[in-house]
Design a protein around this motif. Structure first.
Motif, PDB file in Angstrom:
ATOM      1  N   ALA A 192     -22.115   1.295  -3.675  1.00  0.00           N
ATOM      2  CA  ALA A 192     -22.074   3.422  -3.102  1.00  0.00           C
ATOM      3  C   ALA A 192     -23.332   3.893  -3.346  1.00  0.00           C
ATOM      4  O   ALA A 192     -23.867   4.464  -1.626  1.00  0.00           O
ATOM      5  CB  ALA A 192     -20.305   4.011  -3.781  1.00  0.00           C
TER       6      ALA A 192
ATOM      7  N   GLY B 189       2.631  -0.506  -8.691  1.00  0.00           N
ATOM      8  CA  GLY B 189       2.827   0.515  -9.526  1.00  0.00           C
ATOM      9  C   GLY B 189       2.490  -0.396 -10.992  1.00  0.00           C
ATOM     10  O   GLY B 189       2.789  -1.168 -11.704  1.00  0.00           O
ATOM     11  N   GLU B 190       2.482   1.300 -11.968  1.00  0.00           N
ATOM     12  CA  GLU B 190       2.529   0.975 -13.700  1.00  0.00           C
ATOM     13  C   GLU B 190       2.573   0.099 -13.748  1.00  0.00           C
ATOM     14  O   GLU B 190       4.468  -0.087 -13.383  1.00  0.00           O
ATOM     15  CB  GLU B 190       2.076   2.252 -14.044  1.00  0.00           C
ATOM     16  N   ASN B 191       3.009  -0.476 -15.365  1.00  0.00           N
ATOM     17  CA  ASN B 191       3.554  -0.766 -16.589  1.00  0.00           C
ATOM     18  C   ASN B 191       5.239  -0.505 -16.840  1.00  0.00           C
ATOM     19  O   ASN B 191       4.761   1.458 -16.715  1.00  0.00           O
ATOM     20  CB  ASN B 191       2.914  -1.492 -17.605  1.00  0.00           C
TER      21      ASN B 191
ATOM     22  N   LYS C 204     -16.526  -7.651  -4.426  1.00  0.00           N
ATOM     23  CA  LYS C 204     -15.892  -7.514  -2.884  1.00  0.00           C
ATOM     24  C   LYS C 204     -17.339  -6.385  -3.235  1.00  0.00           C
ATOM     25  O   LYS C 204     -18.141  -6.785  -1.708  1.00  0.00           O
ATOM     26  CB  LYS C 204     -14.615  -6.705  -2.763  1.00  0.00           C
TER      27      LYS C 204
ATOM     28  N   LEU D 193      -1.147  -6.474 -17.092  1.00  0.00           N
ATOM     29  CA  LEU D 193      -1.362  -5.138 -16.855  1.00  0.00           C
ATOM     30  C   LEU D 193      -1.811  -4.349 -15.794  1.00  0.00           C
ATOM     31  O   LEU D 193      -2.173  -4.839 -15.180  1.00  0.00           O
ATOM     32  CB  LEU D 193      -2.730  -4.148 -17.866  1.00  0.00           C
ATOM     33  N   ASP D 194      -1.173  -3.328 -15.474  1.00  0.00           N
ATOM     34  CA  ASP D 194      -1.684  -2.446 -14.214  1.00  0.00           C
ATOM     35  C   ASP D 194      -2.519  -2.015 -13.674  1.00  0.00           C
ATOM     36  O   ASP D 194      -4.006  -1.724 -15.226  1.00  0.00           O
ATOM     37  CB  ASP D 194      -0.340  -0.885 -13.790  1.00  0.00           C
ATOM     38  N   PRO D 195      -3.366  -2.214 -12.845  1.00  0.00           N
ATOM     39  CA  PRO D 195      -5.044  -1.779 -12.806  1.00  0.00           C
ATOM     40  C   PRO D 195      -5.473  -0.636 -13.919  1.00  0.00           C
ATOM     41  O   PRO D 195      -6.961  -1.081 -14.261  1.00  0.00           O
ATOM     42  CB  PRO D 195      -5.044  -1.729 -11.480  1.00  0.00           C
ATOM     43  N   LEU D 196      -5.293   0.119 -13.795  1.00  0.00           N
ATOM     44  CA  LEU D 196      -5.657   1.466 -14.420  1.00  0.00           C
ATOM     45  C   LEU D 196      -5.520   1.170 -15.889  1.00  0.00           C
ATOM     46  O   LEU D 196      -6.318   0.953 -16.519  1.00  0.00           O
ATOM     47  CB  LEU D 196      -5.074   2.195 -14.247  1.00  0.00           C
TER      48      LEU D 196
ATOM     49  N   ASP E 186     -13.859  -8.570 -10.274  1.00  0.00           N
ATOM     50  CA  ASP E 186     -13.750  -7.184 -10.108  1.00  0.00           C
ATOM     51  C   ASP E 186     -13.474  -6.194 -11.019  1.00  0.00           C
ATOM     52  O   ASP E 186     -14.566  -4.938 -11.341  1.00  0.00           O
ATOM     53  CB  ASP E 186     -12.913  -6.975  -9.046  1.00  0.00           C
TER      54      ASP E 186
ATOM     55  N   SER F 256      -0.549   4.562 -11.892  1.00  0.00           N
ATOM     56  CA  SER F 256      -1.619   3.864 -12.332  1.00  0.00           C
ATOM     57  C   SER F 256      -2.757   1.916 -11.575  1.00  0.00           C
ATOM     58  O   SER F 256      -2.859   1.472 -12.214  1.00  0.00           O
ATOM     59  CB  SER F 256      -0.981   2.998 -13.163  1.00  0.00           C
ATOM     60  N   ILE F 257      -2.547   2.897 -10.281  1.00  0.00           N
ATOM     61  CA  ILE F 257      -3.622   1.424  -8.945  1.00  0.00           C
ATOM     62  C   ILE F 257      -5.062   2.438  -8.687  1.00  0.00           C
ATOM     63  O   ILE F 257      -5.217   2.681  -8.908  1.00  0.00           O
ATOM     64  CB  ILE F 257      -2.855   1.253  -8.494  1.00  0.00           C
ATOM     65  N   VAL F 258      -5.719   1.137  -9.371  1.00  0.00           N
ATOM     66  CA  VAL F 258      -7.357   1.403  -9.350  1.00  0.00           C
ATOM     67  C   VAL F 258      -7.281   1.143  -7.617  1.00  0.00           C
ATOM     68  O   VAL F 258      -6.637  -0.218  -7.316  1.00  0.00           O
ATOM     69  CB  VAL F 258      -8.342   0.761  -9.550  1.00  0.00           C
TER      70      VAL F 258
ATOM     71  N   GLU G 273      -6.703  -6.041  -5.168  1.00  0.00           N
ATOM     72  CA  GLU G 273      -8.303  -7.327  -4.545  1.00  0.00           C
ATOM     73  C   GLU G 273      -7.256  -8.023  -3.731  1.00  0.00           C
ATOM     74  O   GLU G 273      -7.529  -8.591  -2.393  1.00  0.00           O
ATOM     75  CB  GLU G 273      -9.154  -8.177  -4.845  1.00  0.00           C
TER      76      GLU G 273
ATOM     77  N   GLN H  63     -12.378  -2.809  -4.349  1.00  0.00           N
ATOM     78  CA  GLN H  63     -13.839  -2.132  -4.417  1.00  0.00           C
ATOM     79  C   GLN H  63     -13.969  -1.347  -3.491  1.00  0.00           C
ATOM     80  O   GLN H  63     -14.912  -0.812  -3.033  1.00  0.00           O
ATOM     81  CB  GLN H  63     -14.419  -3.420  -4.761  1.00  0.00           C
ATOM     82  N   ILE H  64     -13.957  -2.679  -1.989  1.00  0.00           N
ATOM     83  CA  ILE H  64     -13.924  -1.783  -0.750  1.00  0.00           C
ATOM     84  C   ILE H  64     -13.504  -0.221  -0.543  1.00  0.00           C
ATOM     85  O   ILE H  64     -14.629   0.547  -0.023  1.00  0.00           O
ATOM     86  CB  ILE H  64     -14.004  -2.791   0.451  1.00  0.00           C
TER      87      ILE H  64
ATOM     88  N   HIS I 105      -0.045  -6.274  -9.318  1.00  0.00           N
ATOM     89  CA  HIS I 105      -1.817  -5.423  -9.682  1.00  0.00           C
ATOM     90  C   HIS I 105      -2.525  -5.753  -8.946  1.00  0.00           C
ATOM     91  O   HIS I 105      -3.842  -5.061 -10.059  1.00  0.00           O
ATOM     92  CB  HIS I 105      -2.003  -5.573 -12.154  1.00  0.00           C
TER      93      HIS I 105
ATOM     94  N   GLN J 214     -12.738   2.546  -2.973  1.00  0.00           N
ATOM     95  CA  GLN J 214     -13.603   3.036  -3.296  1.00  0.00           C
ATOM     96  C   GLN J 214     -15.149   3.038  -3.059  1.00  0.00           C
ATOM     97  O   GLN J 214     -15.471   4.604  -3.390  1.00  0.00           O
ATOM     98  CB  GLN J 214     -13.894   2.077  -4.835  1.00  0.00           C
ATOM     99  N   ILE J 215     -15.803   2.442  -2.711  1.00  0.00           N
ATOM    100  CA  ILE J 215     -16.887   2.687  -1.629  1.00  0.00           C
ATOM    101  C   ILE J 215     -16.693   3.521  -0.631  1.00  0.00           C
ATOM    102  O   ILE J 215     -17.684   4.456  -0.713  1.00  0.00           O
ATOM    103  CB  ILE J 215     -17.484   1.199  -1.505  1.00  0.00           C
TER     104      ILE J 215
ATOM    105  N   GLN K 254     -16.192   7.117  -1.861  1.00  0.00           N
ATOM    106  CA  GLN K 254     -17.382   7.767  -2.209  1.00  0.00           C
ATOM    107  C   GLN K 254     -18.219   8.330  -1.505  1.00  0.00           C
ATOM    108  O   GLN K 254     -18.979   9.016  -0.754  1.00  0.00           O
ATOM    109  CB  GLN K 254     -17.991   7.180  -3.168  1.00  0.00           C
TER     110      GLN K 254
ATOM    111  N   SER L  55       7.321  -4.451 -22.234  1.00  0.00           N
ATOM    112  CA  SER L  55       6.640  -5.441 -21.074  1.00  0.00           C
ATOM    113  C   SER L  55       5.956  -6.197 -21.509  1.00  0.00           C
ATOM    114  O   SER L  55       5.347  -5.996 -21.986  1.00  0.00           O
ATOM    115  CB  SER L  55       6.985  -4.844 -19.839  1.00  0.00           C
TER     116      SER L  55
ATOM    117  N   SER M  21     -17.982  -1.156  -7.478  1.00  0.00           N
ATOM    118  CA  SER M  21     -18.704  -0.273  -6.358  1.00  0.00           C
ATOM    119  C   SER M  21     -19.294   0.946  -6.265  1.00  0.00           C
ATOM    120  O   SER M  21     -19.714   0.949  -5.441  1.00  0.00           O
ATOM    121  CB  SER M  21     -16.540  -0.166  -5.788  1.00  0.00           C
TER     122      SER M  21
ATOM    123  N   ILE N 202      -3.324   6.536  -7.954  1.00  0.00           N
ATOM    124  CA  ILE N 202      -3.661   7.840  -9.275  1.00  0.00           C
ATOM    125  C   ILE N 202      -2.069   7.527 -10.017  1.00  0.00           C
ATOM    126  O   ILE N 202      -1.763   6.722 -11.668  1.00  0.00           O
ATOM    127  CB  ILE N 202      -4.232   8.909  -9.994  1.00  0.00           C
TER     128      ILE N 202
ATOM    129  N   ARG O 111     -25.731   5.024   0.230  1.00  0.00           N
ATOM    130  CA  ARG O 111     -26.303   5.908   0.186  1.00  0.00           C
ATOM    131  C   ARG O 111     -27.887   6.401   0.411  1.00  0.00           C
ATOM    132  O   ARG O 111     -27.681   7.305   1.499  1.00  0.00           O
ATOM    133  CB  ARG O 111     -25.799   6.762  -1.024  1.00  0.00           C
TER     134      ARG O 111
END
Lengths: 298, 273
Positions: A288, B35-37, A260, A188-191, A219, B233-235, B196, B238-239, B193, B241-242, B245, A159, A284, B230, A292
């Protein structure tokens, strides 16, 4: 901007690994140069991010770093390029490749061997690295990029994302002093992308490899950078420290994809009701913890 | 309308890419498949224009089974822009590239000309009319591929990774265009992917993993659920994530938009004063 750079060059001993002086380049058949009067310095051990609108000349600039321009792409070149102490115009691509590794935007342009393992070993074979050492390096690069289970596969069957990992591994294996990466994780996927950027960052911090990374997705990458170069329409328009550069009004107007977290910081600072610290956040986690503190202290 | 009923697909090399996918996409929907690769995203969308035919289960486009019509017939209705533009471009000039399909579909010369100009302007490519696509940057080639499909105005538009190599302005234009598609009750499906970008568009999100759909809902809900993300495989954006947390400070978790973020933060800040 250029004046400032000129001042910096006078009087200090240059540790630049990559340096261009008044570089202008026009592709054959084009009338307008793709890069215009570009003077930049990338210092040894630095993690530099190169960004800017689509078509601004980022990829063209990268092709100058390892000699693809002017040795492979003809056309008209004016000005100077030095990479790893070598004048790029005077040295062959094969010689420059020992020092400057380039990972292309499109992995299909880079992969050609019958198996992943052979592709990753190819550069080392060409350099005449002894067999045992070569095997170790290939193992290391395959593990680091998370593709050791793909070693027997044919690269063209993989792929897009997997191919990008192979392309990165094959440059990694050479352990060049400078790695130039042109949107290396776009498929690539984000992770997966995050992991690759972490690997690149580790190479930078632990092995001192100088990194020049071309990216739109700030980002994911701004947090790793020591230095940001923003190009627009063939020219360098911003060149400096990431927090200042990315939060500048110019960056926003050019259309740089400001993270962002940084954007939220700007919006809240403008509003003024929540009192935040002065360090501009790039990711982030930073934003964060800043929030806080601000919300607790009220 | 796209109706997918229990579709399975295995590649000749034995990889089971789809393992029982069912879903309905209505006219005017805007869907992001994430989704993941290797999760089966591209394989799934290739079923929508008949490039792949399911081994078992069915795919209906406006009630017509894709196995019973040719790709060429479907193409008029379903436009497909590939991940890698180089798989798609072949003409000598950008203008010819965009005109090619229009001519094939039998559009009149005059209409072809008008539509080519429209597509060039829409994607900011007018200055490259006579340029070879292969002289352009990666991001620009991607836009040429997109222009050549938009030109024939398909009812369903499938974009595989449309934001690769695109800067912020280009992405914003793409977003505006997709919203316009929606008002015309046309369907846009993107495989991406780019969390944002999805956070800014807030479409319906389909999350895939190992050939199955594991989540289906609004971006605001799917992209703020770390447990599900997770696995794919997606993060989170950013907003999100904040806000994840800071959820112990009484903030909601499901925030992905930067202006909504400001409102929520100001509210909590007022309360704690």
């Amino acid at each position: 901007m250029r004046k400032k750079l000129a001042l910096k060059q006078v009087g200090t001993i240059s540790m630049a690994v990559i340096e261009t002086k008044n570089l202008t380049y026009t592709y054959p058949g084009r009338t307008e140069p793709s890069i215009k009067d570009v003077s930049i310095k990338i210092e040894k051990g630095e993690f530099t991010l190169i960004t800017g609108p689509s078509g601004c000349g980022k990829t063209t600039l990268c092709r100058c770093f390892n000699g693809l321009i002017p040795h492979f792409y003809q056309g008209e070149l004016k000005g100077e390029i030095t990479a790893a102490g070598l004048k790029v115009v005077e040295h062959q691509i094969s010689e420059l490749a020992r020092h400057v590794g380039l990972v292309f935007q499109n992995p299909e342009n880079q992969l050609f061997a019958l198996s992943v393992e052979k592709d990753v070993a190819f550069g080392l074979e060409n350099l005449g690295v002894p067999r045992e050492k070569m095997r170790k390096r290939v193992e290391w690069a395959l593990k680091l990029t998370g593709i050791d289970d793909l070693r027997e596969r044919a690269p063209h069957e993989l792929s897009g994302g997997q191919q990008q990992r192979v392309a990165i591994a094959s440059v990694l294996a050479m352990q060049p002093k400078v790695m130039v990466l042109d949107e290396p994780t776009s498929f690539l996927d984000p992770l997966g992308a995050k992991k690759i950027f972490e690997v690149i960052y580790e190479l930078n911090r632990k092995l001192g490899v100088t990194i020049a990374l071309v990216e739109h997705r700030l980002d994911l990458t701004a947090r790793y950078a020591d230095h940001i170069i923003v190009m627009d329409n063939g020219k360098v328009v911003l060149d400096g420290e990431p927090r200042e550069t990315l939060s500048s009004e110019e960056a926003r107007l050019i259309g740089v994809g400001i993270p962002k977290a940084t954007r939220l910081y700007q919006i809240l600072q403008k509003d003024g009701r929540i009192r935040l610290g002065n360090t501009i956040p790039l990711c982030s986690d930073e934003m964060a913890s800043m929030l806080r503190e601000a919300l607790k202290s009220q | 309308m796209i109706e997918v009923e229990d579709v399975y697909f295995t590649y000749p090399n034995g990889v089971e890419a789809l393992r029982g996918v069912s879903l309905t996409i209505k006219n005017g929907d805007f869907v992001a498949i994430m989704g993941e690769n290797g999760a089966g995203k591209t394989t799934l969308v290739k079923h929508f224009n008949g490039l792949l035919k399911s081994a078992s289960g069915s795919v209906l486009i406006d009630g017509v089974d894709t196995r019973k019509v040719s790709v060429a017939t479907l193409a008029r209705k379903v436009g497909f822009v590939f991940q890698n533009p180089d798989n798609q471009l072949f003409s000598e000039t950008v203008e010819q590239e965009i005109a090619f399909a229009l001519k094939n579909f039998g559009f009149k010369e005059r209409v072809t000309k008008r539509r080519v100009t429209w597509a060039l302007n829409l994607l900011g490519l007018a200055q490259y009319r006579k340029t070879s696509p292969f002289m352009l940057s990666g991001g620009e080639r991607k836009r040429v591929a997109l222009a050549s499909v938009l030109a024939w105005n398909p009812k369903i538009l499938i974009l595989d990774e449309p934001t690769i190599g695109q800067d912020y302005h280009q992405k914003e234009k793409l977003r505006q265009f997709i919203l316009q598609m929606k008002t015309q009750r046309k369907t846009t499906i993107i495989v991406t992917h780019d969390v944002e970008f999805v956070a800014e568009c807030n479409p319906r999100v389909l999350l895939m993993r190992e050939g199955r759909i594991v989540a289906d809902g609004e971006a605001q809900n799917v992209l703020t659920n770390p447990e599900i993300l997770i696995k794919a495989s997606i993060v989170p954006p950013q907003i999100a994530q904040i806000f994840i947390q800071l959820s112990d400070l009484g903030l909601p978790k499901d925030v992905i938009d930067v202006y909504e973020a400001r409102e929520k933060l100001l509210k909590v800040s007022e309360r704690s004063k």
